[in-house]
Enzyme design. Structure first.
Site, PDB file in Angstrom:
ATOM      1  N   HIS A  47       0.844  -1.202  -0.225  1.00 31.38           N
ATOM      2  CA  HIS A  47      -0.247  -0.055   0.025  1.00 31.38           C
ATOM      3  C   HIS A  47       0.917   1.423  -0.127  1.00 31.38           C
ATOM      4  CE1 HIS A  47      -3.756   1.855   0.600  1.00 31.38           C
ATOM      5  NE2 HIS A  47      -3.189   2.844   1.311  1.00 31.38           N
ATOM      6  N   HIS A  51     -10.423   2.932  -1.045  1.00 31.35           N
ATOM      7  CA  HIS A  51     -10.791   2.455   0.672  1.00 31.35           C
ATOM      8  C   HIS A  51     -11.383   1.187   0.711  1.00 31.35           C
ATOM      9  CE1 HIS A  51     -10.389   4.509   4.762  1.00 31.35           C
ATOM     10  NE2 HIS A  51      -9.197   4.265   4.088  1.00 31.35           N
ATOM     11  N   ASP A  57      -0.875  15.425   4.393  1.00 31.95           N
ATOM     12  CA  ASP A  57      -1.769  14.798   5.543  1.00 31.95           C
ATOM     13  C   ASP A  57      -1.244  13.453   6.143  1.00 31.95           C
ATOM     14  OD1 ASP A  57      -2.228  13.222   3.101  1.00 31.95           O
ATOM     15  OD2 ASP A  57      -4.056  12.175   4.182  1.00 31.95           O
ATOM     16  N   GLU A  94      -3.603   5.157  12.609  1.00 29.97           N
ATOM     17  CA  GLU A  94      -4.442   5.868  11.420  1.00 29.97           C
ATOM     18  C   GLU A  94      -5.597   6.431  11.828  1.00 29.97           C
ATOM     19  OE1 GLU A  94      -4.736   2.976   7.994  1.00 29.97           O
ATOM     20  OE2 GLU A  94      -2.711   2.752   8.115  1.00 29.97           O
TER      21      GLU A  94
END
Ligand SMILES: Nc1ncnc2c1ncn2[C@@H]1O[C@H](COP(=O)(O)OP(=O)(O)O)[C@@H](O)[C@H]1O
Ligand SMILES: [Mg+2]
Lengths: 768, 230, 81, 81
Positions: free
Chosen positions: A60, A106, A279, A323
């Site tokens: 990922h 997602h 971010d 996360e």
């Protein structure tokens, strides 16, 4: 490898587990990878370091499998202000304005907890856009669910749609377009791809490049909890039935906090206080700080004990891998920390100095003055493993390609009604009615009203057209041709509103890359996308890869989805797909329909086999030019491309949206005659076969000859096929024999109720 | 005329109202920050749509205690014009400036769609210039207006129901009621008529680019009323 | 001290959520379910409560001011300990 | 028989609603409020419960199947009588 840095020893932190073979395995690292970790450190990693390597080297975060292939994408062009590699890409639309956009998956989180998984997907992609200093103006999504009668599907549809709505509506960014499709291959792995689009001053684009030794690193936004630890590793693993692995705490989205974060960032980035901003997405604090240092070629020191926490007793490992949502990392100019703090406190958010930029090339983490991790930045970024995984043509490829023998059904009225009622084609109003698609008063063409949404650019006469597209059945049957088709369709969709495609983003959803057949599909699909993009000269500026969409041994169909941003110079001319009250229907392009791999084959014959329609790029480009020029000159009053369900379905969709121009109307009749077609008795092929290179458009009668002349000049075949009017949908063959003749009411009934009937949700009331 | 648009944390239609007032109608507009305890020089306050404080607990429940709200209440009580749109309407009921409450939509889903509004009382400061119907989209999850029978009787008797959901043809119709609001109520005013609350968003149809532009009549009406009284 | 505030829709006020739950339960085969009402529960830690009755009073004040909207909701407060 | 099901956010799971309420209460001067968690309460009438333990069991089954989402929520069931 870059020059070997001397890495200081780090002693184990009391209380942390042992780093042994079992721990290494649990962290998803292979023996070779672990050896490589030890090599880059010159010693064994600590527990904290092991966790960090595990997430940074996960598929990922590291793109270790896909990197090699993604290089094929065209990524440059005169319009590109920012290509791939940053939080999001940016294209130039003139007037000093850039459009910043990206799409991201997602999938795994949305299968585990559909509402929160989808919501946090939206939150994450928005942050990618606003970290670039872009004001988000639109959201899109591409959704894939399993068979509508699978017992989990309804719950997933309900949750995912509500989650997307819940986040986007609250933060106040309109969700303007998307797609929803069902196929049994997604029974165990639904797909949620979210795209965000924003506007940015071309000369005020912010990036995540750490610079300036001694500059402070600030943590801003929500506090850190134990949410989603190992989310990135999980996204790099497939679901195994019955397995109860370490279940991460599900991340819960807080769109309200994100709204504050958005406004605070927009305000802060106006002031000269920020050097870099990024971010915290997958692998949170770790990936954001490592990536910023990596891009800047610097080192970075983090005081993990200063990280604001929601829970007590969190270890460095947990803080670094959490996360938790709605957080950002900022490198400020030294001495300007107070500016950051002031703006964030105005918005009731925390901003805390947690570290600084260093020059030693190391990523160092200390907890109360004790070092708990010290890793060369390069080892986590550029020197992460890259794989060239084995690829093998699927054994059944020849079978996939074989043209199926489909007997004619005979009753074209019934076929059309069944196609319109099938959940992939049926009205998606149940979905987009839950999305605030109008907030910000920029949505000029709304969901359902055109092939792409049209958003006005404030302060200009321009607009952008945006869409997302994918057709995984076509890609499954032939990844190279199918993927080109995805590009062609996406470009047509923006062109149908009058826009010129400027840039693309993509989300590559695939199965387990350790299966050579999946890797083969991946390679061919990427090659197809790249080929298509080159043919239309549209660069990719951002994107995302999601592998391991597999449950048990069932991999999903290869599902690349593509988002396109197009530009309309004069927004007053943008058109939708609904029939206006009067006019002539013109078919642009020459149909080259196929029946295999189509909605017709699946819905009517329960067959999924055959080559997908092939894109003829010269014809496709001619069509795109004609659509654009025709709209810009005010000749084309409505346009809709031919895609799933073929000519007949496209026409029916225009009729159903008819009656009003820029919004979905209440339906209007029309009647057309089909072109003569070489294959006699090819009625159903011509009506329902899928083809590229075609679109229906409407012109005023007095403009018809001008449009035909324009098409001829631009090399696109065009033929007046009929006219708007009446309250029936009528299609006749080349001899004038009616083949479809249905009252609009019946057509509408099939189309409007198809989705809710199939999925088993209450039907929305009739359109207002 | 000058409009003051309140920005609560989580407001997201503040700029939309600003746009209509300033760019479509050419009047003055400014933003009022929720932490402000006072304001002056404003002729009409707009409580905009959005999700103030995330709409957590209850829509508008936390926002009504923002420092600015004391000033808004004083302003309203002294006869100043106040309009609450969507979330703003919810804040007004929570603050007690308007009666009743907004409940979850009948079908428990967020709904974003155009609605046609019948102007049930064309003689209020907010509707004097309005045609018989206007179009205004809704975008809410808690828009089902509720009031007890006494309150409802009073509202109806005093002509304080200003907008009702109607069919496109302009007829009041249960099928056109998107959220289950009692008596198809989409908007009401206070006794004095200077405070309006409505669930639909007239500012989203203030511009012919976005629809027929008929939402602007609400703003034009209040401008007209203000100028007539000045 | 920990207190719990229950906020429930008032009698006579529509509770579509309760109806939806009742319907959902019936569909799942729980067919002997009668009326269903859905409300909110707010659990709070009070750092300064001097006694149970003080905690109750504080809870009631919070409910009246913020936690419940008495136009459409009722509330009850209990001390959890 | 009447039962009550409490559904609350799991420990460790973010509760933005609870945070907002805590913030709101603090603004109103309730400054000794510590953690706040907001959940749902579902009151049900059971027409066929044979005993308290049967009612509890039914309630638990309902919570597991529909009322609670155990990925992010915990639940408790009590018999109201
Ligand atoms: N998930 C979604 N979110 C928002 N809009 C959607 C979504 N799914 C479908 N729509 C909208 O519904 C309309 C029809 O979708 P679709 O049938 O996929 O169109 P097309 O075949 O032209 O690509 C489009 O306007 C699309 O943007
Ligand atoms: Mg299309």
């Amino acid at each position: 490898m870059t020059d070997r840095l001397r890495v200081p020893p780090v002693s184990p932190r009391p209380g942390d587990p042992q780093v042994d073979d079992a721990a290494v395995r649990e962290h998803g690292l292979t023996t070779d990878e672990f050896a490589r970790v030890c090599d880059s450190l010159g010693r064994a990693p600590t527990w904290t370091e092991l966790g960090v390597f595990s997430v940074m080297w996960s598929e990922h975060c590291s793109y270790k499998t896909s990197r090699k292939f993604l290089k094929q994408f065209p990524t440059e062009g005169p319009r590109v202000l920012q290509g791939p590699g940053e939080n999001a890409g940016v294209v130039d639309v003139g007037d000093g304005l850039g459009i910043c956009f990206k799409m991201e998956s997602h999938n795994h989180p949305s299968f585990i907890e559909p509402y929160q998984g989808a919501a946090t997907g939206v939150g994450g992609i928005l942050r990618d856009v606003f970290t670039m200093n872009a004001r988000p103006i639109a959201l899109l999504n591409s959704l894939r669910f399993g068979s509508p009668d699978h017992p989990k599907t309804r719950h997933l549809v309900d949750g995912v749609v509500a989650g997307i709505a819940g986040y986007g509506n609250c933060i106040g960014v309109p969700t303007v377009a998307g797609e929803v499709a069902f196929h049994p291959c997604y029974d165990g792995n639904n797909l949620v791809n979210a795209m965000a689009v924003g506007t940015v001053s071309a000369d005020r684009i912010f990036r995540g490049i750490a610079a300036g030794v001694g500059n402070p690193v600030l943590y801003v936004g929500a506090r850190t909890g134990r949410d989603g630890i190992h989310g990135a590793t999980m996204a790099s693993d497939s679901f195994e039935e019955g397995r109860e692995g370490p279940r991460p705490t599900v991340q819960v989205g807080d769109p309200y906090t994100e709204k504050l974060l958005l406004e605070a960032c927009m305000e802060l980035l106006q002031k000269d206080a920020v050097v870099a901003i990024q971010d915290m997405g997958a692998a949170g604090l770790t990936s954001s700080s490592v990536e910023m240092a990596g891009r800047g070629g610097t080192g970075l020191l983090l005081h993990v004990d200063r990280v604001p926490r929601r829970e007590s007793g969190m270890t460095p490992y947990e803080c670094l891998l959490s996360e938790s949502q709605e957080r950002m990392l900022i490198v400020a100019a030294r001495g300007r920390e107070d500016v950051v703090e002031e703006v964030f406190s105005k918005w009731d958010l925390e901003a805390v100095v947690v570290g600084e930029v260093t020059d030693d090339g190391l990523w160092t983490v200390v907890e109360n003055d004790r070092t708990v991790a010290s890793i060369p930045v390069g080892a986590l970024t550029d020197d992460a493993p890259v794989y060239d995984r084995p690829r093998q043509e699927p054994a059944d490829l020849a079978q996939r390609h074989e043209t199926p023998d489909l007997p004619a059904h005979g009753d074209c009225n019934e076929v059309l009604l069944r196609l319109l009622a099938s959940p992939n084609i049926a009205d998606k109003r149940w979905v987009y009615r839950q999305y605030d698609h109008m907030v910000r008063v920029g949505t000029l063409v709304k969901p359902g009203a055109a092939d792409a949404a049209v958003i006005g650019l404030p302060g200009t006469s321009k607009a952008i057209a945006v869409c997302v597209d994918g057709n995984s059945v076509h890609v499954k049957m032939d990844p190279f041709e199918g993927a080109q088709g995805v590009i062609a369709e996406a470009c047509r969709n923006v062109a149908c509103t009058g826009a010129e495609p400027l840039g693309a983003t993509d989300c590559l959803n695939f199965g387990n890359p350790e299966r050579p057949e999946v890797m083969w599909e991946f390679e061919r699909a990427v090659a197809g996308l790249a080929e298509g993009l080159r043919q239309v000269e549209v660069p990719i500026v951002s994107g995302n890869v999601s592998f391991y969409n597999e449950t048990g041994s069932q991999s999903i169909h290869p599902t690349p989805t593509v988002g396109i941003v197009g530009l309309i110079e004069d927004r007053a001319h943008a058109v939708g797909l609904g029939l206006p009250e009067s006019g002539q229907l013109v078919l642009l392009g020459s149909p080259r329909p196929v029946l295999g791999a189509t909605a017709y084959a699946r819905c009517i014959h329960d067959v999924e086999q055959g080559m997908p329609p092939r894109v003829q790029w010269d014809d496709e480009r001619a069509l795109l030019r004609t659509l654009r020029a025709g709209v810009a000159r005010g000749l084309i009053r409505a346009a809709h491309d031919v895609s799933e369900g073929g000519l007949a379905v496209a026409l029916a969709e225009m009729a159903l949206a008819g009656g009003r121009t820029r919004e979905v109307g209440s339906g209007l009749g029309c009647s057309v005659q089909l072109p003569a077609y070489p294959e006699a008795e090819a009625r159903e092929l011509l009506l329902f076969g899928e083809t590229h290179g075609c679109a229906w458009v409407v012109v005023d009668e007095e403009d018809a000859s001008d449009l035909l002349a324009l098409s001829q000049e631009l090399g696109c075949p065009a033929r007046v096929a009929g006219s708007v009017g009446g309250d029936e949908l009528c299609v006749a063959d080349a001899h004038g024999t009616p083949v479809v003749q249905l009252p609009i009411e019946r057509v509408r009934d099939a189309w409007e109720h198809g989705f809710s009937k199939a999925v088993g949700v209450p039907a929305p009331p009739p359109r207002p | 005329m000058k409009f003051g648009i309140v920005t609560f944390p989580g407001s997201n239609c503040d700029h939309d109202s600003y746009h209509v007032v300033k760019h479509v109608l050419g009047h003055e507009a400014c933003f009022l920050w929720h932490k402000q305890e006072d304001f002056s020089g404003v002729d009409c306050v707009v409580l905009p749509g959005g999700f103030s404080y995330g709409d957590y607990l209850r829509c508008g429940a936390i926002a009504r205690f923002s420092p600015i709200m004391d000033a808004v209440v004083r302003f309203a009580n002294s006869g100043g014009y106040v309009v609450g749109i969507c979330n703003g309407f919810q804040v007004l009921t929570e603050a007690g400036l308007l009666p009743g409450a907004l409940l979850q939509n009948r079908d428990l889903k967020f709904i974003c769609e155009d609605t046609t509004l019948l102007v049930a009382n064309g003689h209020t400061p907010w509707t004097v210039l309005c045609p018989e119907t206007i179009m205004a989209p809704i975008a809410h999850h808690e828009g089902c207006y509720f009031a007890d029978d006494d309150t409802l009787g009073r509202l109806e008797g005093e002509g304080r129901v200003v907008f009702r959901y109607a069919s496109r043809a302009g007829e009041e119709a249960a099928e056109a009621n998107p959220n289950g609001a009692v008596n198809n109520i989409a908007g009401i005013i206070n006794e004095r008529g200077n405070v309006l609350g409505m669930m639909p968003h007239p500012e989203r149809n203030g511009d012919t680019e976005l629809g027929d532009g008929s939402g602007a009549w609400v703003f034009r009406s209040i401008i007209h009323s203000f100028e007539a009284q000045a | 001290m920990r207190i719990r505030v229950h906020v429930t829709p008032r009698k006579g006020v529509l509770d579509p959520q309760g109806q939806a739950v009742a319907h959902g339960l019936a569909q799942l085969g729980f067919d002997a379910v009668g009326e269903v009402r859905v409300g909110k529960v707010v659990d709070l830690v009070l750092d300064n409560a001097s006694s149970e009755s003080d905690a109750l009073e504080q809870g009631q004040a919070m409910a009246r001011k913020l936690l419940a909207n008495e136009v459409v909701e009722d509330f009850t407060v209990e001390v959890l300990g």
